[in-house]
Design a protein around this motif. Structure first.
Motif, short mmCIF file in Angstrom:
data_model
loop_
_atom_site.label_atom_id
_atom_site.label_comp_id
_atom_site.label_asym_id
_atom_site.label_seq_id
_atom_site.Cartn_x
_atom_site.Cartn_y
_atom_site.Cartn_z
N SER A 159 -5.70 -1.36 1.73
CA SER A 159 -4.46 -0.71 2.18
C SER A 159 -4.28 -1.09 3.71
N HIS A 164 0.05 -2.51 1.00
CA HIS A 164 -1.44 -2.97 0.35
C HIS A 164 -1.55 -4.28 0.67
N SER A 190 -5.00 -2.89 -4.92
CA SER A 190 -4.96 -1.57 -4.42
C SER A 190 -6.45 -1.52 -3.54
#
Length: 120
Positions: free
Chosen positions: A103, A12, A100
Protein backbone atom coordinates in the motif's frame (compact mmCIF):
# COMPACT_ATOMS: atom_id res chain seq x y z
CA UNK A 1 0.06 26.36 11.14
CA UNK A 2 2.02 25.49 8.02
CA UNK A 3 2.72 21.86 7.27
CA UNK A 4 5.51 20.51 5.09
CA UNK A 5 3.20 18.15 3.22
CA UNK A 6 -0.45 17.37 2.75
CA UNK A 7 -2.29 14.12 2.02
CA UNK A 8 -3.26 13.38 -1.58
CA UNK A 9 -4.28 9.70 -1.73
CA UNK A 10 -3.95 6.18 -0.40
CA UNK A 11 -3.52 3.56 -3.09
CA UNK A 12 -1.76 0.29 -3.84
CA UNK A 13 1.08 -0.85 -6.05
CA UNK A 14 -0.42 -2.17 -9.28
CA UNK A 15 1.34 -4.72 -11.47
CA UNK A 16 3.52 -5.94 -8.61
CA UNK A 17 3.35 -9.48 -9.98
CA UNK A 18 5.21 -8.46 -13.16
CA UNK A 19 8.09 -6.54 -11.58
CA UNK A 20 11.03 -6.96 -9.18
CA UNK A 21 9.31 -6.58 -5.80
CA UNK A 22 10.30 -10.04 -4.56
CA UNK A 23 13.97 -9.24 -5.20
CA UNK A 24 13.85 -6.15 -2.98
CA UNK A 25 11.09 -7.12 -0.50
CA UNK A 26 13.54 -7.14 2.42
CA UNK A 27 14.55 -3.54 1.58
CA UNK A 28 10.98 -2.26 1.81
CA UNK A 29 9.70 -0.80 5.07
CA UNK A 30 6.70 1.30 6.01
CA UNK A 31 7.85 4.85 5.31
CA UNK A 32 10.28 3.91 2.51
CA UNK A 33 10.31 6.75 -0.04
CA UNK A 34 9.71 5.68 -3.62
CA UNK A 35 10.22 7.48 -6.92
CA UNK A 36 7.43 8.22 -9.37
CA UNK A 37 8.49 7.98 -13.01
CA UNK A 38 6.16 9.11 -15.76
CA UNK A 39 5.67 6.80 -18.77
CA UNK A 40 3.72 8.92 -21.29
CA UNK A 41 4.39 6.43 -24.11
CA UNK A 42 3.04 3.44 -22.17
CA UNK A 43 0.89 1.44 -24.62
CA UNK A 44 -1.55 0.30 -21.92
CA UNK A 45 -2.16 3.61 -20.13
CA UNK A 46 -1.28 7.10 -21.39
CA UNK A 47 -1.31 8.36 -17.77
CA UNK A 48 1.04 5.62 -16.54
CA UNK A 49 3.22 6.45 -13.55
CA UNK A 50 5.79 3.80 -12.63
CA UNK A 51 6.88 3.31 -9.01
CA UNK A 52 10.62 2.74 -8.43
CA UNK A 53 12.69 1.94 -5.36
CA UNK A 54 16.02 3.82 -5.19
CA UNK A 55 18.87 1.33 -4.74
CA UNK A 56 22.59 2.14 -4.77
CA UNK A 57 23.20 4.19 -7.93
CA UNK A 58 19.96 3.26 -9.66
CA UNK A 59 16.39 2.15 -9.15
CA UNK A 60 14.29 -1.00 -9.27
CA UNK A 61 10.86 -0.79 -10.86
CA UNK A 62 8.23 -2.16 -8.49
CA UNK A 63 5.04 -1.57 -10.50
CA UNK A 64 2.66 1.31 -11.20
CA UNK A 65 0.19 3.63 -9.59
CA UNK A 66 -3.19 2.09 -10.46
CA UNK A 67 -5.25 3.82 -13.15
CA UNK A 68 -7.75 5.12 -10.62
CA UNK A 69 -4.94 6.99 -8.82
CA UNK A 70 -2.56 8.06 -11.58
CA UNK A 71 -4.24 10.91 -13.45
CA UNK A 72 -3.40 13.80 -11.09
CA UNK A 73 0.18 12.63 -10.40
CA UNK A 74 0.70 12.20 -14.17
CA UNK A 75 -0.53 15.75 -14.82
CA UNK A 76 1.63 17.19 -12.04
CA UNK A 77 4.72 15.38 -13.34
CA UNK A 78 3.97 16.46 -16.93
CA UNK A 79 3.58 20.07 -15.79
CA UNK A 80 6.97 20.03 -14.07
CA UNK A 81 5.69 19.61 -10.50
CA UNK A 82 6.82 16.01 -9.98
CA UNK A 83 9.24 17.19 -7.27
CA UNK A 84 6.19 18.23 -5.25
CA UNK A 85 4.94 14.64 -4.97
CA UNK A 86 6.01 12.18 -2.29
CA UNK A 87 5.22 8.48 -2.51
CA UNK A 88 5.93 6.25 0.48
CA UNK A 89 5.17 2.69 1.50
CA UNK A 90 2.16 2.76 3.86
CA UNK A 91 1.70 -0.97 4.49
CA UNK A 92 3.31 -4.28 3.57
CA UNK A 93 1.35 -7.54 3.72
CA UNK A 94 3.03 -10.52 2.04
CA UNK A 95 -0.02 -12.73 2.72
CA UNK A 96 -2.42 -10.45 0.79
CA UNK A 97 -3.24 -10.86 -2.94
CA UNK A 98 -0.40 -9.47 -5.09
CA UNK A 99 -2.01 -6.12 -5.91
CA UNK A 100 -2.78 -5.55 -2.22
CA UNK A 101 0.60 -6.49 -0.76
CA UNK A 102 2.12 -3.00 -1.01
CA UNK A 103 0.00 0.00 0.00
CA UNK A 104 1.19 3.49 -0.86
CA UNK A 105 0.44 6.98 0.36
CA UNK A 106 0.83 10.01 -1.90
CA UNK A 107 1.43 13.46 -0.46
CA UNK A 108 2.01 16.91 -1.91
CA UNK A 109 5.09 18.65 -0.52
CA UNK A 110 5.32 22.32 0.35
CA UNK A 111 7.35 24.27 -2.19
CA UNK A 112 10.50 25.08 -0.19
CA UNK A 113 11.72 27.71 -2.63
CA UNK A 114 8.49 29.69 -2.42
CA UNK A 115 8.18 29.74 -6.20
CA UNK A 116 4.70 30.76 -7.28
CA UNK A 117 2.81 29.46 -10.30
CA UNK A 118 3.77 32.55 -12.32
CA UNK A 119 7.47 31.95 -11.58
CA UNK A 120 7.92 34.80 -9.09
Amino acid sequence: MKTDKTYLADTHLAGRLYHMVDDVWESLRVGTKLLLVREPDNAHDPSAVAVHLPVNDGTVMLGYLPREANELPAILIDMGWGHALECTVARLDPSAPYDSQVSLVLKILRNPAGVTVDGN
